[in-house]
Write an enzyme that holds these catalytic residues in place. Structure first.
Site: not given
Ligand code: SAH
Length: 222
Positions: A67
């Site tokens: 993000s």
């Molecule tokens: N907090 C992260 C943001 C990553 S983007 C950072 O700082 O980098 C969001 C992430 O959510 C992705 O890696 C995706 O694979 C994950 N995601 C999507 N649906 C999900 C779910 N139901 N449970 C866990 N993770 C999920």
């Protein structure tokens, strides 16, 4: 310890200045983002110029993103964290947000559904000395490994189709969840206060537009 050349430290100073200008006031959060080298969580091929642009998300593995700094700061400030609170993060991704929460003294539990990211990020966080507990899963039906446990805060870093009731059950009464809800161009950031167990006792506050990758069901074992 991984390298943290002076140019990155200088860029972080700029980033924190811009975050303050955009209304981020939580001093422990700003200190954590000042301290934590974001480059450790980004792909090596990354264009240096965008690393600390507060409005720039960056692609990581599996078609996911880390993000943008402003979003990390905004969501974290909305959590109203106090040290030692338990926080469940849904969407570990790169682990940057996880590390920010650890730096702020939270007890962090984080879930990722992509096994490639789960393994890589779990190893990175351990290398860096962060004690977040990492799980592979999707959270739609709770976290089997943590059955019955409830968290002070839940932070969702992917866009949910609607408010997942299973997640609300994992929140303590008196706790709050920060979650983007909706899809495509119609996603909004919500803060949900849990005053009691029934949906009638959940108060929601809409805080503005959001753009997150979708929250998906099922583990991806690829
Ligand atoms: N907090 C992260 C943001 C990553 S983007 C950072 O700082 O980098 C969001 C992430 O959510 C992705 O890696 C995706 O694979 C994950 N995601 C999507 N649906 C999900 C779910 N139901 N449970 C866990 N993770 C999920």
């Amino acid at each position: 310890m991984l390298p943290d050349p002076p140019k990155y430290q200088a860029w972080r100073n700029q980033m924190v200045k811009h975050l303050k200008e955009r209304g981020i006031t939580d001093s422990r959060l700003l200190a954590a983002m000042q301290k934590l080298p974001r480059q450790w969580f980004c792909p090596e091929t990354l264009l240096d110029n965008f690393l600390y642009d507060i409005d720039c998300a960056i692609h990581i593995d599996c078609g996911q993103t880390i993000s943008k700094p402003y979003t990390v700061a905004w969501q974290t400030q909305l959590l109203q964290l106090k040290p030692m609170m338990s926080v469940l993060e849904v969407g570990t991704g790169s682990g940057y947000q996880t590390a920010v929460l650890c730096e702020m003294g939270a007890r962090v539990y984080t879930v990722e559904r992509q096994s490639v990211l789960f393994r890589k990020t779990k190893a990175l966080l351990a290398t860096l000395g962060y004690h977040a507990r990492c799980f592979l899963g999707d959270c739609f039906n709770g976290l089997p490994e943590m059955k019955g446990f409830q968290y002070d805060r839940i932070l969702v870093t992917c866009g949910a189709p609607n408010l997942p009731e299973g997640l609300m059950q994992m929140l303590k009464t008196g706790g709050l969840m920060v979650i983007p809800i909706g899809d495509g161009d119609n996603q909004k950031m919500y803060r949900i206060y849990k005053h009691g167990d029934t949906p009638a006792e959940w108060e929601s506050e809409m805080l503005g537009d959001a753009w997150f990758v979708p929250m998906l069901e099922g583990k991806n074992f690829k």
